[in-house]
Enzyme design. Structure first.
Site, PDB file in Angstrom:
ATOM      1  NE  ARG A  93      35.187 -20.915 -29.401  1.00 46.34           N
ATOM      2  CZ  ARG A  93      35.062 -22.083 -28.792  1.00 46.34           C
ATOM      3  NH1 ARG A  93      33.861 -22.510 -28.414  1.00 46.34           N
ATOM      4  NH2 ARG A  93      36.124 -22.831 -28.562  1.00 46.34           N
ATOM      5  CG  ASP A 167      24.151 -18.390 -33.399  1.00 50.12           C
ATOM      6  OD1 ASP A 167      24.330 -18.018 -34.582  1.00 50.12           O
ATOM      7  OD2 ASP A 167      25.047 -18.924 -32.725  1.00 50.12           O
ATOM      8  CE  LYS A 191      23.175 -19.398 -29.391  1.00 52.28           C
ATOM      9  NZ  LYS A 191      24.267 -20.352 -29.541  1.00 52.28           N
ATOM     10  CG  ASP A 217      27.399 -22.881 -35.383  1.00 52.41           C
ATOM     11  OD1 ASP A 217      27.900 -21.834 -35.837  1.00 52.41           O
ATOM     12  OD2 ASP A 217      26.983 -22.983 -34.211  1.00 52.41           O
ATOM     13  CB  SER A 222      29.544 -27.608 -24.797  1.00 60.90           C
ATOM     14  OG  SER A 222      28.532 -26.709 -25.225  1.00 60.90           O
ATOM     15  CB  ALA A 223      27.433 -30.869 -28.700  1.00 56.96           C
ATOM     16  N   GLY A 224      25.912 -28.235 -26.793  1.00 58.72           N
ATOM     17  CA  GLY A 224      24.650 -27.890 -26.136  1.00 58.72           C
ATOM     18  C   GLY A 224      23.712 -27.133 -27.052  1.00 58.72           C
TER      19      GLY A 224
END
Length: 311
Positions: A93, A167, A191, A217, A222-224
Site C-alpha cells: 500500500r 472504492d 467514499k 477488494d 480494519s474492515a471499516g
C-alpha cells in the site's frame, strides 16, 4: 524443484506441497535469544530450482526478514534459481508518495528481495499493478478471481448478483470478477477517506435495489470500509451483501467490526495465516488458493505459461 518455507503461513505451504506431491525442504528457521533470525538448510539444494513460500503479513518485519535470510541462505548454498513466493506482499500500500518527505516502501522491499538473491517473484493480487515494475527480475502477479468466481457460482447461482467495488480504485478488479460472473452488473461505492484506517461512504453509483451485492477488494485490514459500504448498500435497498477479499489482514477490532456489520459473510483466502479470532467468527469463511499457487509453481518450474491459468 524444491519447496522451502518460513514460519509465516505453514498451513498454506503444506497444502501447496501436498498438491505438488513434494516434501518441504528440511530447514530450520528460528530465533536467537535477541530475536535475530537464523536459517539453516539441512539438505543439499545445489543446482536446484527452489521456491520459498513466505507471506509478509503480521508481523510484517519479522516475516520479511525471514524471507530475505532464507533467500540468502539458498543463494550461498548454490541453488540454481530462487523464486520468492509471496502470497501477500506486505508494504504494497506504500506504492507512491502520498505527500512530501514520505517513502515508497514497496519499491524498497522489492529492492531488498532482489538484492538478497531472488531470481523471480510470485505473488497474488498485488495492491497496485505497478509494483511489478518495481522489480528488476521476472514477476508473476496471480489473481484470486477464478477461485472467487467458482465459489460464488457454486453458492449463489441464480441470485440477482451485482458486483460492487468499495472504492473507485478497485473498479478494474470488480469488473474482472463481474466478467467471470456472466457480465454481472457493476456498482461503485464513492467514499472519502479522512485518514488511514477510516472511511466515510458518500453515495452508491449504480442500481443495487433488490440485488444480491458482492463487494470485492484485495485487502481487508480494519474492515471499516467494508462495514460502511455494506451499511450504505443495505440503505440503498440491496437484498443482501457478501464480501470477497483476497488478503485478510484483519487488524485491531476488524473481526468484531465484521461480526457487527450488515455483511452476511466475509470470504477471505489463506494468503495470510488466519487468526484464531477470525476462524471462530461465524461471518468469516476461508477459501484456499493453494491449488492456484501450486499450479503456477509447477508451470514456472516446467517453463510453461502461467497466464493461461486465467484464460
Amino acid at each position: 524443484m524444491k519447496l522451502m518455507t518460513g514460519n509465516s503461513n505453514l498451513p498454506l505451504a503444506k497444502s501447496i506441497a501436498a498438491y505438488l506431491e513434494l516434501p518441504i525442504t528440511d530447514a530450520s528457521v528460528r530465533r536467537f535469544a535477541d530475536e535475530e533470525v537464523f536459517v539453516e538448510i539441512n539438505e543439499n539444494v545445489r543446482g536446484e530450482d527452489v521456491f520459498v513460500i513466505q507471506s509478509t503479513g503480521y508481523p510484517a518485519n519479522d516475516n520479511l526478514m525471514e524471507l530475505l535470510i532464507c533467500i540468502d541462505a539458498l543463494k550461498r548454498a548454490s541453488a540454481k534459481r530462487i523464486t520468492a513466493v509471496v502470497p501477500y506482499f506486505g508494504y504494497a500500500r506504500q506504492d507512491r508518495k502520498p505527500g512530501p518527505r514520505t517513502p515508497i516502501s514497496a519499491k524498497l522491499v522489492a529492492n531488498l528481495i532482489t538484492v538478497a538473491g531472488a531470481d523471480r517473484v510470485l505473488s497474488v493480487d498485488l495492491h497496485a499493478g505497478q509494483i511489478q515494475g518495481f522489480f528488476d527480475i521476472p514477476t508473476d502477479n496471480l489473481y484470486a478471481a477464478p477461485v472467487m468466481s467458482a465459489d460464488i457460482q457454486a453458492r449463489f447461482s441464480g441470485r440477482p448478483i451485482t458486483v460492487v467495488s468499495p472504492d473507485v480504485g478497485g473498479v478494474v478488479r470488480a469488473r474482472a470478477l463481474a466478467k467471470r460472473l456472466d457480465n454481472a452488473p457493476l456498482a461503485i461505492v464513492d467514499k472519502r477517506r479522512e485518514r488511514p484506517g477510516e472511511s466515510e461512504v458518500m453515495n452508491i453509483i449504480g442500481d443495487v435495489a433488490g440485488r444480491f451485492c458482492i463487494l470485492v477488494d484485495d485487502i481487508v485490514d480494519s474492515a471499516g470500509t467494508l462495514a460502511n459500504a455494506a451499511d450504505a448498500l443495505k440503505q440503498s435497498g440491496a437484498e443482501d451483501v457478501v464480501a470477497y477479499c483476497t488478503h485478510g489482514v484483519l487488524s485491531g477490532a476488524a473481526v468484531s467490526r465484521v461480526d457487527n456489520s450488515a455483511l452476511r459473510e466475509l470470504v477471505i483466502t489463506d494468503s495470510i495465516g488466519a487468526q484464531a479470532e477470525a476462524i471462530a467468527s461465524g461471518k468469516i469463511r476461508l477459501l484456499t488458493i493453494a491449488p492456484l499457487l501450486a499450479e503456477a509453481i509447477r508451470r514456472i518450474a516446467d517453463e510453461s505459461s502461467v497466464s493461461s491459468l486465467f484464460d
